[in-house]
Motif scaffolding. Structure first.
Motif, mmCIF file in Angstrom:
data_model
loop_
_atom_site.group_PDB
_atom_site.id
_atom_site.type_symbol
_atom_site.label_atom_id
_atom_site.label_comp_id
_atom_site.label_asym_id
_atom_site.label_seq_id
_atom_site.Cartn_x
_atom_site.Cartn_y
_atom_site.Cartn_z
ATOM 1 N N ASP A 164 0.823 -1.223 0.000
ATOM 2 C CA ASP A 164 0.000 0.000 0.000
ATOM 3 C C ASP A 164 0.849 1.262 0.000
ATOM 4 O O ASP A 164 0.398 2.312 -0.452
ATOM 5 C CB ASP A 164 -0.922 0.025 1.235
ATOM 6 N N LYS A 165 2.058 1.168 0.554
ATOM 7 C CA LYS A 165 2.875 2.385 0.660
ATOM 8 C C LYS A 165 3.841 2.543 -0.503
ATOM 9 O O LYS A 165 4.777 3.358 -0.459
ATOM 10 C CB LYS A 165 3.648 2.405 1.997
ATOM 11 N N GLY A 166 3.677 1.701 -1.546
ATOM 12 C CA GLY A 166 4.465 1.892 -2.768
ATOM 13 C C GLY A 166 5.891 1.389 -2.684
ATOM 14 O O GLY A 166 6.742 1.803 -3.474
ATOM 15 N N TRP A 167 6.166 0.466 -1.729
ATOM 16 C CA TRP A 167 7.473 -0.190 -1.719
ATOM 17 C C TRP A 167 7.332 -1.479 -2.526
ATOM 18 O O TRP A 167 6.226 -1.958 -2.758
ATOM 19 C CB TRP A 167 7.889 -0.531 -0.282
ATOM 20 N N TYR A 168 8.485 -2.048 -2.921
ATOM 21 C CA TYR A 168 8.461 -3.304 -3.673
ATOM 22 C C TYR A 168 9.047 -4.427 -2.809
ATOM 23 O O TYR A 168 10.158 -4.286 -2.276
ATOM 24 C CB TYR A 168 9.279 -3.134 -4.965
ATOM 25 N N LEU A 169 8.259 -5.473 -2.658
ATOM 26 C CA LEU A 169 8.735 -6.636 -1.899
ATOM 27 C C LEU A 169 9.723 -7.392 -2.787
ATOM 28 O O LEU A 169 9.326 -8.081 -3.721
ATOM 29 C CB LEU A 169 7.537 -7.522 -1.524
ATOM 30 N N ALA A 170 11.016 -7.233 -2.506
ATOM 31 C CA ALA A 170 12.039 -7.747 -3.424
ATOM 32 C C ALA A 170 12.481 -9.170 -3.102
ATOM 33 O O ALA A 170 12.986 -9.872 -3.980
ATOM 34 C CB ALA A 170 13.256 -6.816 -3.395
ATOM 35 N N ALA A 171 12.323 -9.585 -1.846
ATOM 36 C CA ALA A 171 12.783 -10.937 -1.486
ATOM 37 C C ALA A 171 12.073 -11.415 -0.233
ATOM 38 O O ALA A 171 11.663 -10.600 0.612
ATOM 39 C CB ALA A 171 14.303 -10.919 -1.239
ATOM 40 N N GLU A 172 11.924 -12.725 -0.151
ATOM 41 C CA GLU A 172 11.341 -13.332 1.057
ATOM 42 C C GLU A 172 12.143 -14.586 1.386
ATOM 43 O O GLU A 172 12.576 -15.301 0.479
ATOM 44 C CB GLU A 172 9.886 -13.760 0.819
ATOM 45 N N ARG A 173 12.312 -14.843 2.659
ATOM 46 C CA ARG A 173 13.002 -16.052 3.121
ATOM 47 C C ARG A 173 12.190 -16.682 4.241
ATOM 48 O O ARG A 173 11.471 -15.979 4.953
ATOM 49 C CB ARG A 173 14.384 -15.713 3.708
ATOM 50 N N ILE A 174 12.388 -18.004 4.410
ATOM 51 C CA ILE A 174 11.827 -18.676 5.595
ATOM 52 C C ILE A 174 12.981 -19.387 6.282
ATOM 53 O O ILE A 174 13.796 -20.039 5.604
ATOM 54 C CB ILE A 174 10.800 -19.772 5.227
ATOM 55 N N VAL A 175 13.068 -19.256 7.597
ATOM 56 C CA VAL A 175 14.044 -20.069 8.340
ATOM 57 C C VAL A 175 13.353 -20.705 9.535
ATOM 58 O O VAL A 175 12.400 -20.159 10.093
ATOM 59 C CB VAL A 175 15.272 -19.263 8.845
ATOM 60 N N GLU A 176 13.893 -21.865 9.927
ATOM 61 C CA GLU A 176 13.390 -22.529 11.127
ATOM 62 C C GLU A 176 14.458 -22.396 12.206
ATOM 63 O O GLU A 176 15.642 -22.599 11.930
ATOM 64 C CB GLU A 176 13.139 -24.012 10.855
ATOM 65 N N GLU A 177 14.010 -21.995 13.378
ATOM 66 C CA GLU A 177 14.956 -21.914 14.500
ATOM 67 C C GLU A 177 14.249 -22.400 15.759
ATOM 68 O O GLU A 177 13.157 -21.913 16.061
ATOM 69 C CB GLU A 177 15.419 -20.463 14.657
ATOM 70 N N ASP A 178 14.855 -23.322 16.443
ATOM 71 C CA ASP A 178 14.286 -23.870 17.677
ATOM 72 C C ASP A 178 12.815 -24.253 17.508
ATOM 73 O O ASP A 178 11.965 -23.911 18.345
ATOM 74 C CB ASP A 178 14.430 -22.859 18.838
ATOM 75 N N GLY B 225 4.333 -1.125 -11.149
ATOM 76 C CA GLY B 225 4.396 -2.142 -12.203
ATOM 77 C C GLY B 225 4.924 -3.463 -11.646
ATOM 78 O O GLY B 225 4.377 -4.540 -11.915
ATOM 79 N N LEU B 226 5.992 -3.377 -10.850
ATOM 80 C CA LEU B 226 6.584 -4.602 -10.289
ATOM 81 C C LEU B 226 5.595 -5.283 -9.344
ATOM 82 O O LEU B 226 5.462 -6.506 -9.339
ATOM 83 C CB LEU B 226 7.885 -4.268 -9.540
ATOM 84 N N ASN B 227 4.894 -4.458 -8.558
ATOM 85 C CA ASN B 227 3.934 -5.035 -7.611
ATOM 86 C C ASN B 227 2.769 -5.702 -8.334
ATOM 87 O O ASN B 227 2.291 -6.749 -7.903
ATOM 88 C CB ASN B 227 3.409 -3.963 -6.652
#
Ligand code: SAM
Length: 268
Positions: free
Chosen positions: A143-157, A174-176
């Motif tokens: 909504d605020k016009g940023w671009y989500l460039a990467a996502e990661r998942i990690v497992e810890e404990d 456009g990217l969004n």
């Protein structure tokens, strides 16, 4: 995932290392809600950041981390400051903001207040790790016009954590729209409903399904099944409706995972 000890010989946890990996090299960083200040200490002593601000609202962690930063000889590079959210930085002071280990609603409200006060001026990258409510953070980014460039998942404990990196880019809209085009999900649902699924489960994570994504959602499905059993025992007037909603959610998540698995096996 790279790991390295910092100047004081400390290794980061898997979760903090995944966050550090998404910080652009050379970025001046503000770590908001820094608590132990392990992240900014690692970033400057590993040479990834020239300097950092560790912001913290509570006195206890603030004093402990200020003492440790001093002991590690990093006081010239890491400024430990007390304050609410982005109040600890001046506009233009940092290039990257990290907010990790809080709920998504709190992260979004810190960003919102910071943006209104001009504290995101000059910031090019946000690295955000909500413990819950990831959809609220993705929604804010979009909504605020940023671009989500990467996502990661990690497992810890035994817990799963999602880490989101957003960038300020010229063609965010456009990217969004390409990122949130959910036609790759072969589900018989309206486009708007599929977009909600991307906000909930992660547009990059769903496009690159792997064992971690499956593990995270297996764990979420177990939690939802537990909630459904708890509701079943309740005799409140709302219980039947609430249970139905939870069962529908379980079904929908199961269908998304099955459709990604089917896609994966047909492409391999
Ligand atoms: N960021 C670290 C991490 O990921 O390991 C610490 C996470 S800790 C669970 C959350 C920290 O955020 C706490 O130390 C808390 O005091 C701090 N915090 C919560 N709300 C805050 C706010 N509005 N401004 C600054 N710090 C805040």
């Amino acid at each position: 995932m790279k790991t390295a000890a910092n100047a004081a010989g400390r290794m980061l946890s898997k979760r903090l290392q995944a966050i550090a990996d998404l910080v652009p090299p050379g970025a001046r960083v503000a770590d908001i809600g820094s608590d132990h200040a392990l992240l900014p200490a690692w970033l400057v002593s590993a040479g990834k950041s020239p300097c950092a601000v560790a912001g913290e609202v509570r006195d206890g962690p603030l004093k402990a981390s200020a003492a440790r930063i001093k002991e590690d000889g990093l006081a010239d590079l890491v400024a430990v400051r007390k304050g609410d959210g982005l109040a600890v930085v001046a506009p233009g002071e940092v290039d990257c903001v990290v907010i990790a280990g809080m709920g998504g609603a709190l992260i979004a409200s810190i960003l919102e207040a910071g943006a209104a006060a001009g504290k995101l001026e000059g910031v090019r990258t946000l690295v955000l790790q909500p413990n819950v409510g990831e959809d609220l953070v993705r929604r804010w980014i979009l909504d605020k016009g940023w671009y989500l460039a990467a996502e990661r998942i990690v497992e810890e404990d035994g817990r799963w954590y999602e880490i989101l990196a957003a960038q300020r880019v010229p063609d965010a809209d456009g990217l969004n729209s390409a990122l949130y085009n959910a036609s790759f999900l072969k589900l018989d649902l309206p486009a708007e409903r599929k977009k909600e699924l991307l906000l909930r489960m992660g547009p990059w994570l769903l496009r690159q399904p792997d064992e971690r994504l499956a593990g995270k959602w297996r764990s979420e499905l177990e939690k939802l099944a537990f909630i459904s059993r708890q509701i079943e025992r309740s005799d409140s007037p709302d219980a039947a409706r609430r249970r139905q909603e939870v069962l529908e959610e379980i079904k929908l998540i199961g269908e998304v995972m099955a459709c990604l698995q089917a896609d994966n096996s047909s492409s391999s």
